[in-house]
Write an enzyme that holds these catalytic residues in place. Structure first.
Site, short mmCIF file in Angstrom:
data_model
loop_
_atom_site.label_atom_id
_atom_site.label_comp_id
_atom_site.label_asym_id
_atom_site.label_seq_id
_atom_site.Cartn_x
_atom_site.Cartn_y
_atom_site.Cartn_z
N ARG A 46 20.97 -8.83 60.27
CA ARG A 46 22.41 -8.32 60.04
C ARG A 46 22.95 -7.05 60.76
O ARG A 46 22.68 -5.95 60.15
CB ARG A 46 22.92 -8.28 58.75
CG ARG A 46 22.52 -9.61 57.84
CD ARG A 46 23.84 -10.61 58.21
NE ARG A 46 25.03 -10.11 57.88
CZ ARG A 46 25.80 -10.12 56.62
NH1 ARG A 46 25.18 -10.92 55.72
NH2 ARG A 46 26.68 -9.66 56.33
N LYS A 102 0.20 -7.61 58.53
CA LYS A 102 -1.03 -8.23 58.28
C LYS A 102 -1.21 -9.57 57.84
O LYS A 102 -2.32 -10.25 58.07
CB LYS A 102 -1.53 -7.38 56.87
CG LYS A 102 -0.64 -7.49 55.72
CD LYS A 102 -0.09 -6.32 55.01
CE LYS A 102 0.65 -5.36 55.66
NZ LYS A 102 1.12 -4.19 54.97
N GLU A 126 -2.91 -1.25 64.00
CA GLU A 126 -3.37 -0.06 63.11
C GLU A 126 -2.48 -0.11 61.69
O GLU A 126 -3.08 0.20 60.71
CB GLU A 126 -3.46 1.27 63.93
CG GLU A 126 -3.90 2.29 63.12
CD GLU A 126 -5.53 2.15 62.60
OE1 GLU A 126 -5.97 1.96 61.62
OE2 GLU A 126 -6.32 2.43 63.41
N VAL A 129 -3.31 -2.25 58.34
CA VAL A 129 -4.11 -2.22 57.34
C VAL A 129 -4.09 -0.47 56.94
O VAL A 129 -4.41 0.04 57.57
CB VAL A 129 -5.56 -2.46 57.61
CG1 VAL A 129 -6.58 -2.29 56.76
CG2 VAL A 129 -5.73 -3.91 58.43
N ILE A 133 -3.71 5.59 57.61
CA ILE A 133 -5.01 5.75 57.64
C ILE A 133 -5.63 5.31 59.04
O ILE A 133 -5.61 3.87 59.18
CB ILE A 133 -6.04 5.42 56.60
CG1 ILE A 133 -5.15 5.78 55.29
CG2 ILE A 133 -7.43 5.74 56.64
CD1 ILE A 133 -5.80 5.21 53.89
N ASP A 198 -1.95 -9.55 49.72
CA ASP A 198 -1.70 -8.40 50.57
C ASP A 198 -3.08 -7.72 50.81
O ASP A 198 -3.52 -7.73 52.21
CB ASP A 198 -0.78 -7.45 49.89
CG ASP A 198 -0.76 -6.11 50.89
OD1 ASP A 198 -0.01 -6.02 51.93
OD2 ASP A 198 -1.39 -5.19 50.59
N LYS A 202 -5.43 -7.90 54.64
CA LYS A 202 -6.18 -6.44 54.82
C LYS A 202 -7.66 -6.87 54.93
O LYS A 202 -8.32 -6.11 56.07
CB LYS A 202 -5.86 -5.40 54.20
CG LYS A 202 -4.28 -5.18 54.36
CD LYS A 202 -3.77 -4.02 53.23
CE LYS A 202 -2.38 -3.66 53.31
NZ LYS A 202 -1.95 -2.96 52.10
N GLY A 303 4.62 3.12 53.06
CA GLY A 303 5.81 3.97 53.04
C GLY A 303 6.10 3.85 54.65
O GLY A 303 5.31 3.63 55.83
#
Lengths: 429, 429
Positions: A46, A102, A126, A129, A133, A198, A202, A303
């Site tokens: 949208r 993932k 990257e 996962v 990190i 999830d 991973k 995040g």
């Protein structure tokens, strides 16, 4: 220098942060890549709902954007479709792909790799996962000359938050999940997190890279945290342990007959183990390799900004390859090790029982363990009024033998209640 | 497929492990690279003294080996010459280089990069910093899209061992060093370790990558551990701290006027800080970046096998580039930030004094701090028989102001002894 043209698919928390950083750090990125980066479009469902990014970049036509004149496609939509089709089309057209997806990689990674290989495009992930990190790159590049034997980590922040909260408040699972949702630590539909999907995706990605073997999400033994009880938490505490949802990828069996075991389940972990103190939304992963020994990686696993950092690192690498020539690593699945089912994998159990407080109880319980050839590492019996508490920690044994032991123990008349059954990790057996 | 030909310079602990792994994991490496790897020669000073590797590979003629028909030169001799000349010759001849030589990189990195750039060869050096811990690749690739603000870590195992021992035994520095040498934890000439040269080289390499700026060893403010006393250790303990030799690379100053600060010195670190529990020969490094947030990397920082693991990871990357085309990252020094001298860098001090036990002492000491505009964060005074102990922890202030404060405090008649002066790290000021 011609700019590197980038299409962005998705503009949620992560996508909008990527757009912001591309704009904000444009000069730095250009200097690092050797050419400027130009964001040519952002595909969203949208376009009228996104005021945080430049309106002229927004489009609802993701397929059109991918088919336009772009060098790199960055995907942060998530889910299987339309991401799968869009990325396959991109790779087939020799557009390099950077994705944080993932679930897609864990299910259709081989197809994506094949499409990338056919055209010579890059496939980087990257961000799929453990957020910011660096884990994919260290595993598939830094440790490419070593033999990885084990990867074990906390790779899901939501479940880690819930388990930490249950540990500190003593509250039950349902109540804690509700609170986590209210505070924004769990999504409206928390299934992917709390049921371990999830983490399993991973784990599949990590195992594939670590063991040079195709591992898909369906190869991963998966148990979520919804059955973890306050009794389990209390039992763990009594043992100096805490409960964590662990993703574990292991090389098992003798050389020449090696298998891989990939599993996600809650487990007791000694409080002295470095993973035990990883709290809240942080992720941490242990890697064991023959020559390198033990390595640990720690940081923010989710995040907007942390995930965007990982995406942009990949974007720079992919763009550099466009500018300087060359390619990133391709799929490495030459080892093709079979996946061993959980029943045949060695694990250790902690079993806490309420038993009758009379002579012979320990003997009859111990007999069940012996029948299944399960060796006991530690036992503690404490009398109470009316009954007794019996806690047993086993040595490593095939998981099916441990499961059968628990089933049989449950049938014993002297056993009033099976209070807690939990795998134990992080120590030598 | 033509084999990738590798020359190995040096065959000590690391070199012999590299030779062993190349032989032992030959098939795996070939599968991962896409071509077999052939070790064509090993240059050592005294070929007759190496029985652990194939005699037909050994040669005393390093220059001849490097000039022969090889694709990749792996250097684990260490030191400046002859390594410098050999690697420059290799790179100029378009032979890719994998090196573990921190001193050479920290002094002549720019020359090596320039030679690599001129011919198009690769220069990889993961093993030069923190042994097996993937750190160079994460910094220069994974975080290439982010803005790194701080790198702080324990990067020298020998000093970490000595400080840990001093902490647990209460013994002095000289005595502990002697014991460490006897046990093989310190070299016969421990200067490079205990005086911080080794850590300073690593800090220079890390800062160069993290800040896209050339930083050489001479830019690094360096203090070793030889002046750490049992009084310092006791003072740290009283504060809930431990003393670690830290390598710290910081981006300092306002945007637009940014500098870098690179320093190696012992510092007090709260026992609750994750680096505080890093013991013995392990290394750990914290990285702070704008988007990624805080990351930590942990593992074995030295030793034959861990270092060989890092070298082989680089070897696979470099060999893949030979097979598939393309190049690894080049030098990225575009930011060219100036290095700020230690005196102008904000640090925090812990100062422990023996003072006269009478009225007005605290006032006269505090006046010295005020004169230098150094703000006090915490103070603790305890009376004893005859005198008193006064412990002061400052807020962050320019290091030269803190040094001047200590110098002036030392001159006060009411101060009987300056028991311990130590920087404090790891907390917000």
């Amino acid at each position: 220098m011609n700019p590197i043209k980038v299409a962005l698919l998705g503009c949620g928390t992560v996508g909008s942060e990527i757009a912001r950083l591309l704009d904000h750090h444009g000069e730095d990125l250009a200097a690092r890549i050797g050419a400027p980066v130009e964001l040519t479009g952002i595909a969203v469902r949208r376009p009228d709902r996104h005021r945080e990014v430049r309106a002229d970049l927004l489009t609802a036509d993701a397929a059109g954007l991918v088919a336009s004149d772009v060098d790199i496609v960055v995907e942060v939509i998530g889910g299987i479709e339309p991401a799968r089709t869009l990325l396959l089309d991109s790779l087939r057209a020799n557009k390099s792909v950077v994705t944080a997806n993932k679930a897609l990689l864990a299910e259709h990674g081989a197809d994506l790799y094949a499409a990338a290989d056919a055209s010579g495009a890059d496939l980087y992930f990257e961000a799929a996962v453990a957020g910011a990190i660096p884990l994919v790159r260290p595993l598939r590049e830094s440790l490419a000359g070593d033999r990885i034997t084990r990867v074990m980590g906390i790779v899901n922040g939501t479940t880690n938050y819930i388990l930490s909260e249950m540990d500190s408040t003593g509250a039950g699972y349902a109540e804690t999940l509700e609170e986590a949702s209210r505070l924004g630590y769990a999504e409206a539909d928390p299934t992917a997190d709390v049921d371990g999907y999830d983490a399993a995706s991973k784990a599949a990605i990590l195992a594939s890279i670590a063991f040079h073997t195709r591992v898909t999400a369906s190869d991963v033994h998966r148990e979520g945290i919804s059955s973890v009880t306050p009794s389990d938490i209390a039992a763990a505490r009594a043992l100096g342990c805490t409960i964590k949802l662990l993703a574990i990828c292991e090389r098992v069996g003798e050389p020449g007959e090696e298998h891989v075991s990939v599993r996600v389940h809650p487990a007791m972990l000694s409080k002295s183990h470095p993973l035990a103190s990883v709290g809240g939304a942080f992720n941490a992963v242990f890697v064991q390799a023959d020559a390198a020994g033990q390595l640990m990686f720690y940081g923010q696993g989710a995040g907007g900004a942390p995930t965007a950092s990982a995406v942009l690192g990949d974007l720079v690498a992919v763009a550099r390859n466009r500018v300087a020539g060359g390619r990133g690593p391709r799929e490495s699945a030459y080892a093709a090790l079979p996946v061993r089912p959980i029943g045949k994998v060695s694990t250790r159990y902690h079993i806490s029982l309420d038993v009758a407080d009379r002579a012979g109880v320990l003997a009859s319980v111990a007999e069940v363990f012996a029948k299944h050839d399960v060796s006991i590492a530690a036992v503690r019996q404490e009398g109470r009024v009316g009954d007794a508490s019996l806690v047993i920690v086993t040595h490593a044994a095939p998981d099916h033998a441990l499961q059968s032991t628990v089933d049989d123990v449950r049938q014993l008349a002297v056993v009033h209640d099976v209070v807690s059954v939990m795998r134990v990790e992080g120590e030598q057996s």
